[in-house]
Scaffold this motif. Structure first.
Motif, PDB file in Angstrom:
ATOM      1  N   LEU A  33      -3.081  -2.951  -9.701  1.00 37.15           N
ATOM      2  CA  LEU A  33      -1.804  -2.649  -9.454  1.00 37.15           C
ATOM      3  C   LEU A  33      -0.987  -2.722  -8.377  1.00 37.15           C
ATOM      4  O   LEU A  33       0.221  -2.310  -8.300  1.00 37.15           O
ATOM      5  N   ALA A  34      -1.410  -3.718  -7.820  1.00 37.08           N
ATOM      6  CA  ALA A  34      -0.499  -4.626  -6.479  1.00 37.08           C
ATOM      7  C   ALA A  34       0.766  -5.303  -7.411  1.00 37.08           C
ATOM      8  O   ALA A  34       1.861  -5.132  -6.999  1.00 37.08           O
ATOM      9  N   ARG A  35       0.526  -5.205  -8.991  1.00 36.37           N
ATOM     10  CA  ARG A  35       1.549  -6.014  -9.583  1.00 36.37           C
ATOM     11  C   ARG A  35       1.795  -5.390 -10.786  1.00 36.37           C
ATOM     12  O   ARG A  35       2.368  -5.935 -11.898  1.00 36.37           O
ATOM     13  N   ARG A  36       1.637  -4.008 -11.087  1.00 33.88           N
ATOM     14  CA  ARG A  36       1.650  -3.327 -12.254  1.00 33.88           C
ATOM     15  C   ARG A  36       2.322  -1.911 -11.494  1.00 33.88           C
ATOM     16  O   ARG A  36       1.883  -1.240 -10.905  1.00 33.88           O
ATOM     17  N   THR A  37       3.506  -1.591 -12.365  1.00 36.39           N
ATOM     18  CA  THR A  37       4.197  -0.329 -12.086  1.00 36.39           C
ATOM     19  C   THR A  37       3.801   1.023 -12.746  1.00 36.39           C
ATOM     20  O   THR A  37       3.914   0.979 -13.977  1.00 36.39           O
ATOM     21  N   VAL A  38       2.917   1.728 -12.178  1.00 40.34           N
ATOM     22  CA  VAL A  38       2.257   2.880 -12.808  1.00 40.34           C
ATOM     23  C   VAL A  38       2.773   4.216 -12.031  1.00 40.34           C
ATOM     24  O   VAL A  38       2.406   4.431 -10.682  1.00 40.34           O
ATOM     25  N   PRO A  39       3.703   5.004 -12.293  1.00 38.86           N
ATOM     26  CA  PRO A  39       3.981   6.132 -11.529  1.00 38.86           C
ATOM     27  C   PRO A  39       2.764   6.999 -11.156  1.00 38.86           C
ATOM     28  O   PRO A  39       1.665   7.063 -11.814  1.00 38.86           O
ATOM     29  N   GLY A  40       2.976   7.547  -9.837  1.00 40.18           N
ATOM     30  CA  GLY A  40       1.504   8.165  -9.379  1.00 40.18           C
ATOM     31  C   GLY A  40       0.462   7.458  -8.702  1.00 40.18           C
ATOM     32  O   GLY A  40      -0.421   8.067  -8.247  1.00 40.18           O
ATOM     33  N   VAL A  77       0.141   4.647  -3.425  1.00 38.42           N
ATOM     34  CA  VAL A  77      -0.877   4.234  -2.423  1.00 38.42           C
ATOM     35  C   VAL A  77      -1.637   2.912  -2.826  1.00 38.42           C
ATOM     36  O   VAL A  77      -1.569   1.989  -2.023  1.00 38.42           O
ATOM     37  N   LYS A  78      -2.212   3.020  -4.118  1.00 41.01           N
ATOM     38  CA  LYS A  78      -2.828   2.000  -4.328  1.00 41.01           C
ATOM     39  C   LYS A  78      -2.022   0.740  -4.662  1.00 41.01           C
ATOM     40  O   LYS A  78      -2.512  -0.640  -4.139  1.00 41.01           O
ATOM     41  N   THR A  79      -0.898   0.903  -5.108  1.00 36.54           N
ATOM     42  CA  THR A  79      -0.108  -0.116  -5.268  1.00 36.54           C
ATOM     43  C   THR A  79       0.370  -0.955  -4.082  1.00 36.54           C
ATOM     44  O   THR A  79       0.366  -2.154  -3.777  1.00 36.54           O
ATOM     45  N   ALA A  80       0.902  -0.239  -3.156  1.00 38.89           N
ATOM     46  CA  ALA A  80       1.326  -0.607  -1.702  1.00 38.89           C
ATOM     47  C   ALA A  80       0.244  -1.254  -1.018  1.00 38.89           C
ATOM     48  O   ALA A  80       0.375  -2.138  -0.461  1.00 38.89           O
ATOM     49  N   SER A  93     -11.570   2.005  -0.653  1.00 39.15           N
ATOM     50  CA  SER A  93     -11.279   3.396  -0.094  1.00 39.15           C
ATOM     51  C   SER A  93     -10.831   4.372  -1.510  1.00 39.15           C
ATOM     52  O   SER A  93     -10.267   3.771  -2.354  1.00 39.15           O
ATOM     53  N   SER A  94     -10.873   5.552  -1.308  1.00 44.80           N
ATOM     54  CA  SER A  94     -10.471   6.265  -2.370  1.00 44.80           C
ATOM     55  C   SER A  94      -9.123   6.777  -2.059  1.00 44.80           C
ATOM     56  O   SER A  94      -8.801   7.617  -1.237  1.00 44.80           O
ATOM     57  N   ALA A  95      -8.203   6.088  -2.696  1.00 49.20           N
ATOM     58  CA  ALA A  95      -6.812   6.144  -2.419  1.00 49.20           C
ATOM     59  C   ALA A  95      -6.183   7.509  -3.190  1.00 49.20           C
ATOM     60  O   ALA A  95      -6.473   7.682  -4.562  1.00 49.20           O
TER      61      ALA A  95
END
Length: 223
Positions: free
Chosen positions: A119-126, A129-132, A69-71
């Motif tokens: 990104l599931a295990r990388r902290t990148v501001p902004g 949605v992809k991270t979660a 999906s286009s998060a």
């Protein structure tokens, strides 16, 4: 795993990008491959449609979910809930719906392979949605690996991969992004669809792998 004429594989999201590469690789083996995606008329956001699709397919050996999906990007305080929910509806809830429906038909010794992202295990501001979304998929894949055993459930976690997903970018901007990322990675390159497809085949072929997160990210997580 041994592939025979009666082996059946399904790739959801298999008409483009990583999924297409997986479907192509599987098609070079014995057995049959069915490919489904939005472009073939299957909406992964529709649980009833997913259930009906698997009812029609019947017994299956291997299921791969690569539909993405286009998060939306942006700070937590700025991203509209509707946009975030739409992304989850496709990649997260779509994957759950596929796993739920496939569980009724997967053969003993079969596999389900889902897709997250580094990104599931990388902290990148902004990128919340992809991270979660990707972190949630990792957690669900591990639970499924226990609940569906001896069916093996794994998840492939790609880094930046040069696919049609970036076709909407201007040519120069896309090339600049890819080159910049390649220079920053220990592997010295960004991924291509075939690089990732090899990871899905590994998850399918190795009978001792389940509940695993298979990182194919050029070293992004160690940067």
């Amino acid at each position: 795993m041994t592939f025979a004429n009666e082996t059946k594989s399904i790739v959801i999201g298999g008409t483009s990008g990583i999924g297409k590469a997986v479907a192509t690789a599987l098609a070079n083996r014995d057995g049959t491959v069915d490919v489904a995606s939005r472009s073939t008329g299957l909406d992964v956001k529709d649980e009833a449609a997913i259930a009906a699709y698997f009812d029609a397919q019947g017994p299956v050996d291997h299921v791969v979910f690569t539909a993405g999906s286009s998060a939306p990007g942006g700070a937590v305080a700025d991203v509209p809930f509707d946009a975030a929910k739409q992304a989850f509806d496709t990649k997260f809830w779509g994957a759950v719906a596929v796993a739920k429906a496939a569980a009724r038909y997967i053969k003993p010794g079969g596999t389900i392979t889902l897709t997250s992202g580094f990104l599931a295990r990388r902290t990148v501001p902004g990128t919340y949605v992809k991270t979660a979304m990707n972190a949630a998929l990792v957690a669900v894949a591990k639970i499924l690996a226990k609940e569906l055993a001896p069916v093996r459930v794994n998840i492939v976690s790609p880094g930046l991969t040069d696919t049609e997903a970036y076709a909407g970018m201007a040519v120069h901007a896309r090339a600049t992004m890819l080159n910049k990322t390649a220079k920053s990675l220990p592997a010295g390159k960004v991924g291509c669809a075939d690089d990732l497809a090899a990871g899905y085949l590994f998850a399918i072929d190795n009978p001792f792998v389940t509940g695993a997160v298979i990182d194919i990210d050029g070293g992004a997580l160690i940067n």
